[in-house]
Design a protein around this motif. Sequence first.
Motif, PDB file in Angstrom:
ATOM      1  N   GLY A  74       0.799  -1.227   0.000  1.00 14.55           N
ATOM      2  CA  GLY A  74       0.000   0.000   0.000  1.00 14.55           C
ATOM      3  C   GLY A  74       0.833   1.280   0.000  1.00 14.55           C
ATOM      4  N   GLY A  75       2.134   1.186   0.237  1.00 15.25           N
ATOM      5  CA  GLY A  75       2.990   2.374   0.219  1.00 15.25           C
ATOM      6  C   GLY A  75       3.507   2.699  -1.165  1.00 15.25           C
ATOM      7  N   PHE A  76       3.208   1.848  -2.158  1.00 14.24           N
ATOM      8  CA  PHE A  76       3.670   2.162  -3.511  1.00 14.24           C
ATOM      9  C   PHE A  76       2.733   3.158  -4.180  1.00 14.24           C
ATOM     10  N   SER A  77       3.302   3.907  -5.126  1.00 14.54           N
ATOM     11  CA  SER A  77       2.563   4.983  -5.789  1.00 14.54           C
ATOM     12  C   SER A  77       1.643   4.419  -6.868  1.00 14.54           C
ATOM     13  N   PRO A  78       0.703   5.258  -7.349  1.00 18.23           N
ATOM     14  CA  PRO A  78      -0.148   4.839  -8.468  1.00 18.23           C
ATOM     15  C   PRO A  78       0.659   4.376  -9.689  1.00 18.23           C
ATOM     16  N   GLU A  79       1.790   5.052  -9.938  1.00 21.50           N
ATOM     17  CA  GLU A  79       2.620   4.666 -11.097  1.00 21.50           C
ATOM     18  C   GLU A  79       3.112   3.234 -10.951  1.00 21.50           C
ATOM     19  N   ALA A  80       3.639   2.950  -9.748  1.00 22.40           N
ATOM     20  CA  ALA A  80       4.180   1.616  -9.493  1.00 22.40           C
ATOM     21  C   ALA A  80       3.062   0.579  -9.553  1.00 22.40           C
ATOM     22  N   LEU A  81       1.904   0.950  -9.046  1.00 22.58           N
ATOM     23  CA  LEU A  81       0.757   0.032  -9.085  1.00 22.58           C
ATOM     24  C   LEU A  81       0.342  -0.238 -10.534  1.00 22.58           C
ATOM     25  N   ALA A  82       0.326   0.818 -11.343  1.00 15.28           N
ATOM     26  CA  ALA A  82      -0.063   0.668 -12.753  1.00 15.28           C
ATOM     27  C   ALA A  82       0.870  -0.312 -13.466  1.00 15.28           C
ATOM     28  N   MET A  93      15.163  -1.979  -2.143  1.00 13.43           N
ATOM     29  CA  MET A  93      14.997  -0.935  -3.164  1.00 13.43           C
ATOM     30  C   MET A  93      16.124  -1.031  -4.176  1.00 13.43           C
ATOM     31  N   GLY A  94      15.788  -0.991  -5.447  1.00 13.23           N
ATOM     32  CA  GLY A  94      16.814  -1.020  -6.481  1.00 13.23           C
ATOM     33  C   GLY A  94      17.314   0.392  -6.739  1.00 13.23           C
ATOM     34  N   THR A  95      18.651   0.561  -6.735  1.00 16.25           N
ATOM     35  CA  THR A  95      19.177   1.900  -7.018  1.00 16.25           C
ATOM     36  C   THR A  95      18.825   2.318  -8.453  1.00 16.25           C
ATOM     37  N   GLU A 125      15.274  20.517  -4.521  1.00 11.85           N
ATOM     38  CA  GLU A 125      15.552  19.312  -3.739  1.00 11.85           C
ATOM     39  C   GLU A 125      14.235  18.690  -3.257  1.00 11.85           C
ATOM     40  N   LYS A 126      13.377  19.555  -2.743  1.00  9.01           N
ATOM     41  CA  LYS A 126      12.071  19.088  -2.256  1.00  9.01           C
ATOM     42  C   LYS A 126      11.260  18.492  -3.408  1.00  9.01           C
ATOM     43  N   GLU A 127      11.308  19.195  -4.534  1.00 17.08           N
ATOM     44  CA  GLU A 127      10.544  18.742  -5.703  1.00 17.08           C
ATOM     45  C   GLU A 127      11.010  17.346  -6.142  1.00 17.08           C
ATOM     46  N   LEU A 128      12.324  17.139  -6.127  1.00 17.73           N
ATOM     47  CA  LEU A 128      12.844  15.832  -6.574  1.00 17.73           C
ATOM     48  C   LEU A 128      12.469  14.711  -5.605  1.00 17.73           C
ATOM     49  N   LYS A 129      12.480  15.046  -4.310  1.00 21.36           N
ATOM     50  CA  LYS A 129      12.078  14.030  -3.337  1.00 21.36           C
ATOM     51  C   LYS A 129      10.611  13.634  -3.575  1.00 21.36           C
ATOM     52  N   ASN A 130       9.781  14.652  -3.797  1.00 27.23           N
ATOM     53  CA  ASN A 130       8.363  14.376  -4.069  1.00 27.23           C
ATOM     54  C   ASN A 130       8.166  13.609  -5.363  1.00 27.23           C
ATOM     55  N   TRP A 131       9.018  13.932  -6.314  1.00 25.93           N
ATOM     56  CA  TRP A 131       8.946  13.276  -7.624  1.00 25.93           C
ATOM     57  C   TRP A 131       9.146  11.763  -7.464  1.00 25.93           C
ATOM     58  N   VAL A 132      10.169  11.385  -6.718  1.00 28.23           N
ATOM     59  CA  VAL A 132      10.439   9.951  -6.519  1.00 28.23           C
ATOM     60  C   VAL A 132       9.279   9.305  -5.748  1.00 28.23           C
ATOM     61  N   GLY A 172       7.027   5.646  -4.684  1.00 27.11           N
ATOM     62  CA  GLY A 172       6.326   5.565  -3.406  1.00 27.11           C
ATOM     63  C   GLY A 172       7.178   6.188  -2.321  1.00 27.11           C
ATOM     64  N   ALA A 173       6.537   6.439  -1.184  1.00 28.19           N
ATOM     65  CA  ALA A 173       7.235   7.140  -0.098  1.00 28.19           C
ATOM     66  C   ALA A 173       8.470   6.376   0.361  1.00 28.19           C
ATOM     67  N   ILE A 174       8.436   5.036   0.284  1.00 26.20           N
ATOM     68  CA  ILE A 174       9.575   4.273   0.789  1.00 26.20           C
ATOM     69  C   ILE A 174      10.845   4.498  -0.037  1.00 26.20           C
ATOM     70  N   ALA A 175      10.689   5.035  -1.251  1.00 22.10           N
ATOM     71  CA  ALA A 175      11.868   5.254  -2.098  1.00 22.10           C
ATOM     72  C   ALA A 175      12.335   6.704  -2.069  1.00 22.10           C
ATOM     73  N   SER A 176      11.659   7.534  -1.312  1.00 17.78           N
ATOM     74  CA  SER A 176      11.992   8.954  -1.308  1.00 17.78           C
ATOM     75  C   SER A 176      13.391   9.174  -0.704  1.00 17.78           C
ATOM     76  N   PRO A 177      14.274   9.904  -1.431  1.00 15.12           N
ATOM     77  CA  PRO A 177      15.651  10.060  -0.957  1.00 15.12           C
ATOM     78  C   PRO A 177      15.722  10.781   0.389  1.00 15.12           C
ATOM     79  N   ASP A 178      16.658  10.344   1.221  1.00 16.46           N
ATOM     80  CA  ASP A 178      16.899  11.046   2.476  1.00 16.46           C
ATOM     81  C   ASP A 178      17.747  12.274   2.224  1.00 16.46           C
TER      82      ASP A 178
END
Length: 650
Positions: A165-173, A528-530, A577-584, A589-595
């Motif tokens: 459930g933490g994956f994004s719509p894109e990943a689900l599609a 997570m795959g790099t 930086e914020k935009e790119l984190k949101n982009w990922v 999904g949130a679990i892949a968002s860069p720290d």
Amino acid sequence: MTEPSSYPVMDVYRQREATDLSHYQQQYDESINNSDAFWRQKAQRIEWTKPFTEVENSSFDRDNLHIRWFEDGELNITSNCIDRHLDKHGDNTAFIFEPNNPDDSNRVISYKELYRHVCQMANALKSRGVKKGDVVTLYMPMIPEAIFAMLACARIGAPHSVVFGGFSPEALADRIDNGQSKVVITADEGRRGSKTIPLKDNVDVAIQHCHSTRVDTVIVVANTGAEITWVDGRDVDYTEITDEQAVDCEPVSVNAEDPLFILYTSGSTGKPKGVVHTTGGYSVYNSLAFEEIFDYHRGETYWCTADIGWITGHSYVVYGPLLNGATSVIYEGMPNWPTANRAATIVDKYNVDILYTAPTAIRAMMADGDKSIENCSLSSLRLLGTVGEPINPEAWRWLHSEVGKNNCPIVDTWWQTETGGIMLTPLPGATALKPGSATLPFFGIQPEVLDADGTVLNGPCSGGLCIAKSWPAQARTIFGDHQRFIDTYFSSYDGYYFTSDGCNRDEDGYYWITGRVDDVLNVAGHRMGTAEIESALVAHHAVTEAAVVGKPHAIKGEAIYVYVSLNSDTEASPALEKELKNWVRQEIGAIASPDTIQFANGLPKTRSGKIMRRILRKIASDECDQLGDTSTLADPTVVDQLIEQRQMIK
Ligand code: PRX
């Protein structure tokens, strides 16, 4: 007092009939030297609708790769998980559901009730045209209906594909498309602590993004009761569609080698792979593994904290426990919400005997100190288990003394999505424990350590962890791409399954997993795959190049550290930086968002253009004095710039 480096088998631990290592050794030797006879006998744990004649037919030769177990047998896994317990144990509890909010009421589901829920759901799927072999996608919170849905699919021979459930719509599609799944089962929303997750909205977006699949049915569980959009004809309310169904559903007898489920996992290249598990071998192996490793006795309460979106949820929340008629706690929320001691209060509330969780959760509890266990006795616990990543000895000892009160063995279980079941593990009451080691192989598992040249190493050594022969729960293929299966797992070392994990083996033959040797990260126990994160980043218009590495993190194990080069007309900024984190977050999904994102003018590459991640990892970890040989770089000055930039963002 200095801590012992090894913990002997506990005197207080007396559940097991024969409690010494020689008993394990004898069975283990039998499982390897007389494998067919061993598994033929263990397969009697399962009720077969058509008995098998041959046990194993497999070869790890990459030119003739095949993996088949019990191949002419037929069964239905849900008859084994549910129906056969009904006569004598139908009123036993299968699941206790603890909701996210401690003030909401819990739900207790007996085996009889589980039967009815699963049958009605299976009939509902049939009423929407689902047949044996059709892939059904689940995108669910951790609620009982998620388990009913998985079992309903298995009841009618339809492979389930559970998407976390933490994956994004894109990943689900992507996953819906890959499985050509016409039916999706979801909920209006999921709950995680104070947050809600808009599952149904995500499904709506995902369906619009599907390229090759027309989803014709979305079954929606009203979990939070939130307002959601509704597409007439396509969307169906779970209660409405199941209530009208008959309460019995004949289980479909499937071949042992028919697929039970697809589960996507990340690798070092490309998109996530749909790992395919089949029915017979998976059932036999996990029925045995659950009983032996958790030393489960009917009537005890077991709690595995994994989400059903991961393999641990499949094998040790759903199938393994049910095959043994177990009573399990399932929990919708977070271990530290609304209070730091929530997980411990759940243990006390249900008198949990066996707790199976992840090192990252243990480290998070440890960071909260006494608060995570305050006012809790934890006295019901007799066995603890961990999975998902190496457990650092400090966390192991904290778990042992603070949670287990020095009274519970810890089974550190090493395994993978692809292995289907636990591979390296102590057996409680039989194996002496060493903090940080997954100890010894389970029955039927023949690990070998190989060096980079493919030489099998003996005795104490370090190298790549391989498995020399097939085991019943092993994945059979990658959905729709068998060649990728062969290339990924059987091409590094001729004749071996390569795990992509490095390990050490000590003088007692104990295995110590050192982590992935490929470009796969393990973030809070999530794989997570790099390459996946990099390709999401370069799809952003401002990014020309991206390199992702892991950086050690006290609680999550690894954090995601990203180096990004921008287009010449784009300026680095906190907003970007914020935009790119949101982009990922949006792409994966949130679990892949860069720290951390480090903007970089260039990346260190060899003359042939290969990014040297080793150097990037060292810079991210502030180990610039250990960069090693940089003379093969096309432009060594890049490194100095990167180090300078790193200082600026620290
Ligand atoms: O690196 C190993 C690590 O998790 C990887 C598998 O991830 P996944 O397929 O998501 O499955 C996780 C749950 C079974 C492995 O390649 N891993 C898993 N368990 C352990 C571990 N590393 C060390 N010790 C473990 N007990």
